[in-house]
Motif scaffolding. Structure first.
Motif, PDB file in Angstrom:
ATOM      1  N   PHE A 176      -7.735  11.158 -40.589  1.00 41.58           N
ATOM      2  CA  PHE A 176      -7.037  12.383 -41.361  1.00 41.58           C
ATOM      3  C   PHE A 176      -5.780  12.888 -40.658  1.00 41.58           C
ATOM      4  N   ALA A 177      -5.902  13.186 -39.483  1.00 41.80           N
ATOM      5  CA  ALA A 177      -5.030  13.746 -38.484  1.00 41.80           C
ATOM      6  C   ALA A 177      -3.601  12.458 -38.700  1.00 41.80           C
ATOM      7  N   GLN A 178      -3.825  11.353 -38.409  1.00 38.31           N
ATOM      8  CA  GLN A 178      -2.838  10.195 -38.738  1.00 38.31           C
ATOM      9  C   GLN A 178      -2.065  10.643 -40.043  1.00 38.31           C
ATOM     10  N   GLY A 179      -2.935  10.567 -41.059  1.00 39.48           N
ATOM     11  CA  GLY A 179      -2.228  10.846 -42.449  1.00 39.48           C
ATOM     12  C   GLY A 179      -1.465  12.110 -42.641  1.00 39.48           C
ATOM     13  N   LEU A 180      -1.879  12.960 -41.894  1.00 40.67           N
ATOM     14  CA  LEU A 180      -1.215  14.251 -42.019  1.00 40.67           C
ATOM     15  C   LEU A 180       0.230  14.246 -41.424  1.00 40.67           C
ATOM     16  N   VAL A 181       0.230  13.471 -40.152  1.00 40.85           N
ATOM     17  CA  VAL A 181       1.340  13.293 -39.282  1.00 40.85           C
ATOM     18  C   VAL A 181       2.367  12.228 -40.293  1.00 40.85           C
ATOM     19  N   SER A 182       2.015  11.626 -40.858  1.00 37.23           N
ATOM     20  CA  SER A 182       2.648  10.591 -41.631  1.00 37.23           C
ATOM     21  C   SER A 182       3.316  11.287 -42.953  1.00 37.23           C
ATOM     22  N   VAL A 183       2.474  12.278 -43.438  1.00 39.64           N
ATOM     23  CA  VAL A 183       2.904  12.891 -44.939  1.00 39.64           C
ATOM     24  C   VAL A 183       3.841  13.881 -44.179  1.00 39.64           C
ATOM     25  N   THR A 184       3.849  14.498 -43.073  1.00 43.62           N
ATOM     26  CA  THR A 184       4.695  15.715 -42.675  1.00 43.62           C
ATOM     27  C   THR A 184       6.182  14.986 -42.645  1.00 43.62           C
ATOM     28  N   LEU A 185       6.391  13.858 -42.137  1.00 44.07           N
ATOM     29  CA  LEU A 185       7.463  13.085 -41.682  1.00 44.07           C
ATOM     30  C   LEU A 185       8.085  12.553 -43.177  1.00 44.07           C
ATOM     31  N   LEU A 186       7.053  12.113 -44.040  1.00 45.83           N
ATOM     32  CA  LEU A 186       7.604  11.687 -45.408  1.00 45.83           C
ATOM     33  C   LEU A 186       8.200  12.980 -46.327  1.00 45.83           C
ATOM     34  N   SER A 187       7.413  14.098 -45.982  1.00 46.96           N
ATOM     35  CA  SER A 187       7.884  15.417 -46.687  1.00 46.96           C
ATOM     36  C   SER A 187       9.187  15.600 -46.349  1.00 46.96           C
ATOM     37  N   LEU A 188       9.530  15.672 -44.941  1.00 49.04           N
ATOM     38  CA  LEU A 188      10.841  16.144 -44.398  1.00 49.04           C
ATOM     39  C   LEU A 188      11.765  15.129 -44.807  1.00 49.04           C
ATOM     40  N   LEU A 189      11.595  13.899 -44.727  1.00 48.12           N
ATOM     41  CA  LEU A 189      12.558  12.922 -45.055  1.00 48.12           C
ATOM     42  C   LEU A 189      12.917  12.785 -46.621  1.00 48.12           C
ATOM     43  N   PHE A 190      11.993  12.936 -47.378  1.00 52.61           N
ATOM     44  CA  PHE A 190      12.271  12.924 -48.894  1.00 52.61           C
ATOM     45  C   PHE A 190      12.723  14.374 -49.383  1.00 52.61           C
TER      46      PHE A 190
END
Length: 302
Positions: A176-190
């Motif tokens: 879950f923590a790894q997923g949150l890091v991933s979607v945080t970067l995705l949100s900033l990039l997109f």
């Protein structure tokens, strides 16, 4: 010849002097920080149609539901079948739902900035105690936060469901923590890419089409080239080709450092060394989009 005489008020005239109450403002001045927070909260609410017409709420709320429903179904299946693991990993979920995410950013990035350009309201913002950087930061942070809500909500559904299914707590928390890091970067990039494209034109329709085209064409082209490289046994080129699409950038980064399984052809993800290039590319693109937005809005309304 008669000479006109100036009109002189007679004693019976109803002449009065009115005090209309102009006075200096002596109350608290909230300043730039308050204006920036207000613009952020207003833009974040607008990303889900809150405070706007019912019509404006339909698409963002529908996309939010579409993002969460598959996660709820997976949880229900895992609980009913007493599975030992979730059908989809936390880091994989956003990659599977990339079409919904792309449609959301394509619809909401122009809504956030194109209307201000079309109706020329940006100079009104800058007439207040707010500067170009404040406007850009508020809009960037608002769209990134809206995208984080969109992408993190299904992960929360998966995590709660995994705990209800009595799956291993440590493994699920780590994933879950790894997923949150991933979607945080995705949100900033997109969010950055969507805002840069939408800020080019005041026409919302053009902005929506342009964002969809950039995200879709780049992913399609990269996936095609990777498939060709895999068919020709040029597997070493597959990770490098993945640098040229936002979706594959996130995929490669999380497969290199967040324990995700790569969605590249043949499962050939970047090594740790190549993963460093992915990290630098993602952070560089986020910084570049912010810089381009600052440059764009320094010229707006001048």
């Amino acid at each position: 010849m008669a000479i006109d005489q100036p009109l002189v008020p007679q004693p019976g005239d109803q002449t009065r002097i009115h005090n209309i109450g102009y006075r200096n403002y002596n109350g608290p001045r909230l300043g730039r920080a308050y204006a920036r927070r207000s613009l952020y909260s207003q833009s974040l609410r607008g990303s889900y149609g809150l405070g706007r017409s019912v019509k404006s709420k339909v698409l963002p709320m529908l996309l939010f539901v579409v993002m969460c429903v598959p996660a709820a179904i997976m949880v229900a299946v895992a609980v009913a079948t007493k599975a030992h693991d979730l059908p989809v990993s936390y880091t994989r979920y956003a990659i599977i739902m990339q079409a919904v995410i792309s449609l959301y950013v394509a619809s909401q990035a122009p809504q956030s900035v194109s209307r201000d350009l079309r109706f020329k309201t940006v100079p009104l913002y800058f007439s207040r105690p707010i500067e170009t950087a404040d406007y850009v930061r508020a809009k960037f942070a608002a769209l990134a936060s809206a995208m984080f809500i969109l992408t993190a909500a299904p992960l929360i559904v998966l995590y709660v469901g995994a705990l209800l299914a009595k799956l291993d707590f440590a493994d699920q928390t780590k994933g879950f923590a790894q997923g949150l890091v991933s979607v945080t970067l995705l949100s900033l990039l997109f969010a950055g890419i969507g805002l840069v494209i939408a800020a080019v034109t005041p026409r919302r329709g053009f902005g929506i089409a342009a964002v969809i085209a950039v995200l879709t064409i780049s992913y399609g082209a990269v996936s095609t080239l990777q498939a060709i490289a895999d068919a020709q046994d040029a597997t070493s080129a597959i990770p490098w080709i993945g640098l040229f699409s936002p979706v594959t950038l996130i995929d490669g980064l999380q497969s290199a450092f967040l324990g995700a399984t790569s969605a590249f052809p043949g499962g050939v993800g970047p090594t740790h060394g190549e993963g460093v290039v992915y990290v630098l590319a993602v952070l560089g693109l986020i910084a570049a989009t912010y810089g381009l937005l600052i440059r764009r809005y320094r010229k707006v309304g001048l």
